[in-house]
Design a protein around this motif. Structure first.
Motif, PDB file in Angstrom:
ATOM      1  N   GLY A   1       8.716  -1.109  -2.763  1.00 30.76           N
ATOM      2  CA  GLY A   1       9.093  -1.557  -4.096  1.00 30.76           C
ATOM      3  C   GLY A   1       9.238  -3.058  -4.184  1.00 30.76           C
ATOM      4  N   MET A   2       9.724  -3.665  -3.110  1.00 28.24           N
ATOM      5  CA  MET A   2       9.948  -5.108  -3.090  1.00 28.24           C
ATOM      6  C   MET A   2       8.644  -5.904  -3.027  1.00 28.24           C
ATOM      7  SD  MET A   2      10.131  -7.856  -0.706  1.00 28.24           S
ATOM      8  CE  MET A   2      10.346  -7.011   0.839  1.00 28.24           C
ATOM      9  N   VAL A   3       7.643  -5.404  -2.289  1.00 31.95           N
ATOM     10  CA  VAL A   3       6.416  -6.182  -2.061  1.00 31.95           C
ATOM     11  C   VAL A   3       5.341  -5.915  -3.102  1.00 31.95           C
ATOM     12  CG1 VAL A   3       6.851  -6.181   0.427  1.00 31.95           C
ATOM     13  CG2 VAL A   3       5.285  -4.492  -0.542  1.00 31.95           C
ATOM     14  N   ASP A   4       5.492  -4.876  -3.887  1.00 30.11           N
ATOM     15  CA  ASP A   4       4.423  -4.428  -4.773  1.00 30.11           C
ATOM     16  C   ASP A   4       3.888  -5.547  -5.664  1.00 30.11           C
ATOM     17  OD1 ASP A   4       2.784  -2.208  -5.816  1.00 30.11           O
ATOM     18  OD2 ASP A   4       3.873  -2.605  -7.669  1.00 30.11           O
ATOM     19  N   LYS A   5       4.761  -6.350  -6.245  1.00 28.42           N
ATOM     20  CA  LYS A   5       4.318  -7.387  -7.176  1.00 28.42           C
ATOM     21  C   LYS A   5       3.650  -8.568  -6.487  1.00 28.42           C
ATOM     22  CE  LYS A   5       8.925  -9.543  -7.319  1.00 28.42           C
ATOM     23  NZ  LYS A   5      10.064  -9.902  -8.200  1.00 28.42           N
ATOM     24  N   PHE A   6       3.801  -8.669  -5.166  1.00 25.57           N
ATOM     25  CA  PHE A   6       3.212  -9.790  -4.434  1.00 25.57           C
ATOM     26  C   PHE A   6       1.852  -9.460  -3.827  1.00 25.57           C
ATOM     27  CE2 PHE A   6       7.870 -10.339  -4.004  1.00 25.57           C
ATOM     28  CZ  PHE A   6       8.008 -11.558  -4.659  1.00 25.57           C
ATOM     29  N   ARG A   7       1.521  -8.187  -3.742  1.00 29.12           N
ATOM     30  CA  ARG A   7       0.308  -7.782  -3.047  1.00 29.12           C
ATOM     31  C   ARG A   7      -0.929  -8.050  -3.896  1.00 29.12           C
ATOM     32  NH1 ARG A   7       0.213  -1.945  -1.120  1.00 29.12           N
ATOM     33  NH2 ARG A   7      -1.444  -2.834   0.199  1.00 29.12           N
ATOM     34  N   PRO A   8      -1.993  -8.606  -3.294  1.00 29.25           N
ATOM     35  CA  PRO A   8      -3.234  -8.816  -4.052  1.00 29.25           C
ATOM     36  C   PRO A   8      -3.871  -7.490  -4.434  1.00 29.25           C
ATOM     37  CG  PRO A   8      -3.559  -9.294  -1.708  1.00 29.25           C
ATOM     38  CD  PRO A   8      -2.090  -9.089  -1.901  1.00 29.25           C
ATOM     39  N   GLY A   9      -4.519  -7.472  -5.588  1.00 28.15           N
ATOM     40  CA  GLY A   9      -5.138  -6.244  -6.075  1.00 28.15           C
ATOM     41  C   GLY A   9      -6.142  -5.655  -5.121  1.00 28.15           C
ATOM     42  N   SER A  10      -6.844  -6.520  -4.388  1.00 25.95           N
ATOM     43  CA  SER A  10      -7.888  -6.049  -3.468  1.00 25.95           C
ATOM     44  C   SER A  10      -7.327  -5.273  -2.287  1.00 25.95           C
ATOM     45  CB  SER A  10      -8.703  -7.240  -2.955  1.00 25.95           C
ATOM     46  OG  SER A  10      -7.867  -8.145  -2.245  1.00 25.95           O
ATOM     47  N   ARG A  11      -6.008  -5.352  -2.070  1.00 26.27           N
ATOM     48  CA  ARG A  11      -5.386  -4.667  -0.931  1.00 26.27           C
ATOM     49  C   ARG A  11      -4.633  -3.408  -1.344  1.00 26.27           C
ATOM     50  NH1 ARG A  11      -7.649  -6.651   3.728  1.00 26.27           N
ATOM     51  NH2 ARG A  11      -7.437  -8.923   3.904  1.00 26.27           N
ATOM     52  N   GLN A  12      -4.493  -3.162  -2.636  1.00 27.63           N
ATOM     53  CA  GLN A  12      -3.577  -2.116  -3.078  1.00 27.63           C
ATOM     54  C   GLN A  12      -4.158  -0.706  -3.015  1.00 27.63           C
ATOM     55  OE1 GLN A  12      -1.309  -2.926  -6.585  1.00 27.63           O
ATOM     56  NE2 GLN A  12      -0.892  -5.038  -6.014  1.00 27.63           N
TER      57      GLN A  12
END
Length: 442
Positions: free
Chosen positions: A91-102
């Protein structure tokens, strides 16, 4: 081991194709969590997964440290995280992750993960020395630093002189993965020539892609996605009258660190292999001096990485039949490459030819083992951290401190990260990719 897994103490550090990296601020450690494809039905049995982590520890201890030396390699520690802690991290990292990795994420279940030192901080033993200003840390993925000097004549006319990184740039352009080519060439960085190395670092700053990141007091401040004014970012780090651009001063400091010879810790030196490679690529920066007048100092981090990369001196077209021999004639086990254990260095390592006491099968296994270890070093990261030293007359060991051209001294630490040995299936993948790669330079 008790860790503070909380939103206040954890922060997103980055991720690759396999792992998600979280930093722990108080402990000055990082956790590496393994990701899976979203919606994957693959069940990871905790016991077998824990064994795989233990096996990776054995690889670091018994393979990477002897090949690279203790000075640059830290053995990961296995720690346990609970399901609720994983859920909080996600939940904490979700907004920081690049779209290409999600398309991949960490499964929310009890699991074991690796813990390593935070290479964006100085090691504890350096903190006793008086210093000031921020800690500037750099992550460089140098990639393959050579071109084979005796290439297979069956390749396209230009491919023999084009390094893999530059070929990949063309390949990625054709596939639309990148919008513009980087002018960085790894053979410049590994050349030992200060002018070529400076050009390489400037090109990494211009086009970082996934190969360059800079942190300031553990916070990402410069990358492909986040480019700021380097002179402003570095003004409180150099804290001196500006005699040249701070970005140039940083590049020169990094060059000195990369060329610093480390005597601590023995390592296996493969001089006969280094003689078979070249630091010249069709896209490398020209040097007015004779290309053979520069070489990497014995024991520096670049020389040690190049030393292990050079285990791959066999053309893929020649290696592939050896790989097929292994696949056809053995039961696949995660503990072995053919008949050779993943967890120890085989006899005759680095020898190009089959030795008199080697069977054909052992030779094939050894060459594939060498290829996979070299492949790991072609995708490793160099982690550097610097902090300015107070000028108080203290004498520090050369391995802990370097000076710039203006007499300022800096504490310095260097480590090699991302040492997971590649799976044997990589041989098949790269072999199938090869024709498309060569098209990019046609």
């Amino acid at each position: 081991m008790s860790l503070d897994i909380s939103p206040e103490n954890c922060s997103y550090r980055g991720e690759g194709n396999v792992g998600l990296v979280i930093s722990l601020k108080k402990e000055e450690k990082v956790l590496k969590l393994i990701k899976q494809e979203n919606g994957s039905v693959v069940v990871n049995h905790e016991e077998s997964f824990f064994k795989e982590l233990e096996n990776q520890v054995k690889i670091v201890e018994n393979v990477m440290k002897p090949l690279l030396g203790n000075a640059f390699v830290n053995t990961p520690v296995i720690v346990h995280l609970q399901k609720d802690e994983i859920k909080m991290i996600n939940g904490m990292v979700d907004k920081f992750r690049p779209g290409s990795r999600q398309h991949k994420s960490v499964k929310e279940e009890d699991c074991h993960v690796f813990m390593l030192p935070d290479y964006c901080s100085l090691p504890p033993h350096m903190k006793m020395f008086p210093s000031f200003g921020p800690v500037i840390s750099i992550e460089i993925k140098p990639k393959q630093g050579f071109v084979l000097s005796d290439n297979d004549s069956s390749l396209s006319p230009n491919s023999y002189s084009t390094c893999r990184f530059c070929l990949m740039q063309g390949y990625k352009m054709r596939r639309g993965v990148i919008s513009s080519r980087s002018a960085y060439c790894p053979t410049d960085l590994f050349s030992g020539c200060s002018l070529r190395m400076l050009h390489a670092l400037k090109m990494l700053l211009k086009s970082p892609q996934n190969n360059f990141r800079m942190f300031k007091d553990q916070k990402l401040v410069y990358s492909e996605e986040k480019k700021e004014d380097l002179n402003k970012l570095l003004s409180d780090f150099f804290d001196s009258e500006k005699k040249s651009s701070y970005s140039d001063m940083l590049c020169n400091l990094v060059i000195k660190a990369l060329l610093e010879p480390f005597e601590e810790g023995s390592y296996k030196f493969l001089v006969h292999l280094l003689n078979k490679i070249s630091q010249r690529c069709a896209n490398s920066n020209p040097c007015e001096e004779n290309e053979f007048c520069h070489k990497l100092p014995r024991g520096c981090v670049l020389e040690r990485i190049l030393n292990v990369q050079s285990l791959d001196t066999m053309e893929l077209t020649k290696l592939y039949p050896l790989y097929r021999k292994i696949i056809v004639n053995s039961e696949q086990s995660s503990d072995y490459v053919g008949c050779i254990s993943r967890y120890s260095i085989p006899s005759h390592v680095g020898e190009n030819l089959k030795q008199s006491n080697e069977s054909d099968y052992h030779f094939a296994s050894r060459k594939v083992w060498e290829f996979l270890v070299a492949l790991t070093m072609k995708d490793c990261s160099i982690m550097l951290a610097f902090k300015k030293v107070l000028n108080c007359g203290l004498k520090l060991r050369n391995q802990n401190v370097i000076s710039d051209d203006y007499g300022n001294s800096y504490l310095m630490s260097i480590a090699i990260a991302d040492l997971d040995i590649k799976h044997i299936s990589k041989v098949e993948k790269l072999y199938k990719e090869r024709p498309f790669l060569l098209e990019s330079c046609a």
